[in-house]
Design a protein around this motif. Sequence first.
Motif, short mmCIF file in Angstrom:
data_model
loop_
_atom_site.label_atom_id
_atom_site.label_comp_id
_atom_site.label_asym_id
_atom_site.label_seq_id
_atom_site.Cartn_x
_atom_site.Cartn_y
_atom_site.Cartn_z
N MET A 171 0.85 -1.20 0.00
CA MET A 171 0.00 0.00 0.00
C MET A 171 0.88 1.24 0.00
N LYS A 172 0.51 2.24 -0.78
CA LYS A 172 1.29 3.47 -0.82
C LYS A 172 1.13 4.24 0.48
N ASN A 173 1.97 5.26 0.65
CA ASN A 173 2.02 6.01 1.89
C ASN A 173 0.66 6.62 2.26
N ILE A 174 0.34 6.56 3.55
CA ILE A 174 -0.86 7.20 4.08
C ILE A 174 -0.43 8.51 4.73
N PRO A 175 -0.73 9.66 4.14
CA PRO A 175 -0.32 10.94 4.75
C PRO A 175 -1.18 11.27 5.96
N CYS A 176 -0.67 12.18 6.79
CA CYS A 176 -1.45 12.63 7.94
C CYS A 176 -2.63 13.46 7.49
N LEU A 177 -2.45 14.24 6.43
CA LEU A 177 -3.52 15.05 5.84
C LEU A 177 -3.38 15.00 4.34
N ASP A 178 -4.50 14.85 3.64
CA ASP A 178 -4.49 14.81 2.18
C ASP A 178 -5.71 15.56 1.67
N LEU A 179 -5.49 16.74 1.09
CA LEU A 179 -6.59 17.58 0.61
C LEU A 179 -6.99 17.25 -0.83
N LYS A 180 -6.17 16.47 -1.51
CA LYS A 180 -6.45 16.23 -2.94
C LYS A 180 -7.76 15.49 -3.15
N GLY A 181 -8.02 14.47 -2.31
CA GLY A 181 -9.23 13.69 -2.49
C GLY A 181 -10.48 14.53 -2.37
N GLN A 182 -10.52 15.38 -1.36
CA GLN A 182 -11.68 16.25 -1.17
C GLN A 182 -11.89 17.16 -2.37
N HIS A 183 -10.82 17.79 -2.84
CA HIS A 183 -10.97 18.78 -3.90
C HIS A 183 -11.25 18.14 -5.26
N GLU A 184 -10.84 16.91 -5.45
CA GLU A 184 -11.20 16.22 -6.70
C GLU A 184 -12.71 15.97 -6.75
N GLN A 185 -13.32 15.66 -5.60
CA GLN A 185 -14.75 15.38 -5.56
C GLN A 185 -15.59 16.58 -5.96
N ILE A 186 -15.13 17.77 -5.60
CA ILE A 186 -15.96 18.97 -5.79
C ILE A 186 -15.32 19.95 -6.78
N LYS A 187 -14.38 19.46 -7.56
CA LYS A 187 -13.63 20.34 -8.47
C LYS A 187 -14.56 21.10 -9.41
N ALA A 188 -15.52 20.41 -10.00
CA ALA A 188 -16.41 21.06 -10.96
C ALA A 188 -17.22 22.17 -10.29
N GLU A 189 -17.73 21.90 -9.09
CA GLU A 189 -18.51 22.92 -8.37
C GLU A 189 -17.65 24.12 -7.99
N ILE A 190 -16.44 23.84 -7.53
CA ILE A 190 -15.54 24.93 -7.15
C ILE A 190 -15.20 25.80 -8.36
N PHE A 191 -14.87 25.16 -9.47
CA PHE A 191 -14.50 25.92 -10.67
C PHE A 191 -15.69 26.71 -11.21
N ASP A 192 -16.89 26.14 -11.09
CA ASP A 192 -18.09 26.87 -11.51
C ASP A 192 -18.30 28.10 -10.63
N ALA A 193 -18.07 27.95 -9.33
CA ALA A 193 -18.20 29.08 -8.41
C ALA A 193 -17.16 30.15 -8.72
N PHE A 194 -15.94 29.72 -9.03
CA PHE A 194 -14.89 30.67 -9.38
C PHE A 194 -15.23 31.43 -10.67
N GLN A 195 -15.85 30.73 -11.61
CA GLN A 195 -16.24 31.37 -12.87
C GLN A 195 -17.22 32.52 -12.61
N LYS A 196 -18.13 32.30 -11.66
CA LYS A 196 -19.10 33.34 -11.33
C LYS A 196 -18.42 34.54 -10.67
N VAL A 197 -17.42 34.27 -9.85
CA VAL A 197 -16.67 35.36 -9.23
C VAL A 197 -15.94 36.15 -10.31
N TYR A 198 -15.34 35.44 -11.26
CA TYR A 198 -14.62 36.09 -12.35
C TYR A 198 -15.57 36.96 -13.18
N GLU A 199 -16.74 36.44 -13.46
CA GLU A 199 -17.68 37.19 -14.30
C GLU A 199 -18.10 38.51 -13.65
#
Length: 365
Positions: free
Chosen positions: A1-29
């Motif tokens: 098994m690969k290393n288990i980090p103490c904290l890993d934010l990548k998994g969370q942000h991959e799940q909601i990437k589309a929503e986050i980027f859509d929200a950022f688009q609205k801020v940009y507009e």
Amino acid sequence: MKNIPCLDLKGQHEQIKAEIFDAFQKVYEKTAFSGGPFVQQFETEFAEYVGVKHSIGVSNGTTALHLAMLSLGIGPGDEVIIPGNTFIATAWGPSHAGATPVFVDCDPDTWQIDINKIEDKIGPKTKAIIGVHLYGQPFDVDRVKAICEKYKLVFVEDAAQAQGARYKNSVVGKFGDMACFSFYPGKNLGACGEAGGITTNSDEYTHHLHSLRNHGSHHRYHHDEIGYNYRMGGLEGASLSVKLKYLDTWNNRRREIAVLYNKGITNPKIKLQKQEDWSDGVHHIFVVTVDDRDGLVKHLADNNITAAFHYPVPCHLQKAYSHLGYKKGDLPNSEYLADHCVSLPMYPELSDEQISLVIKTVNEF
């Protein structure tokens, strides 16, 4: 098994990437990058979530503590009681306002502020107590609040690690004169960037905080007092609105992991944090203590598990506060914890297989 980090934010942000980027688009507009409608939207949503009248978005958790002190009238010559076992930002709030932090030892079992030792530290200069919901676990709010009422002190919650934690079935952040939050990316509710917030039921404090965070101004180019550039950014506000929808789900997974750790870790060398019956924490980090800290950390690393330390130097022994005259032995419980604490992996995306491996490895130490 690969290393288990103490904290890993990548998994969370991959799940909601589309929503986050859509929200950022609205801020940009709208080019609403500093304060503005997306921050206001999050403020409204977070106030409703906590159950208070007002939520004030600021640039980070440290500035939240600073502004809280200023708006409460705390400044030079005043003393503010805080736990010695906390992240240093709790002490920065009073210090930035010109006041002096007075450190109280932690309880040997809960690792929260030792309420039985608070009154010994109260003197004629004492103006406030800041209680910290450390590691995402609520401290005993009612007992601290009773001391504040007895001595007519201001009561502030440092809820930087405890978004969604519940004390006696109520979400923390509504019990004090105000509460301060950090939305640093690694927090249970973390922005895509730096951010913080203050919650309160006071219209007066809210009006003042709006001025303080915006150069001491309610009307552009008119400055009623010395203020600060402590606004929350629009991108941060938008990302927090997205994440707030998932906070309870993520926190519940953290609770599940904590149950597995608490039941599964049976190694007598390992001490676990005591959980009070009235506390429903959110396990921002999962801390244990062990006499041979270096040995445990090496043992975990040899099995591809990364641990961390929260916090290896207690506040009262930091060089920045050497002028206050504290010495080793003044807060023995906080010092023991600092020397022997280990934070195990804790984030909602941990798999049951990974959790089992952590438990097995700790028990084999």
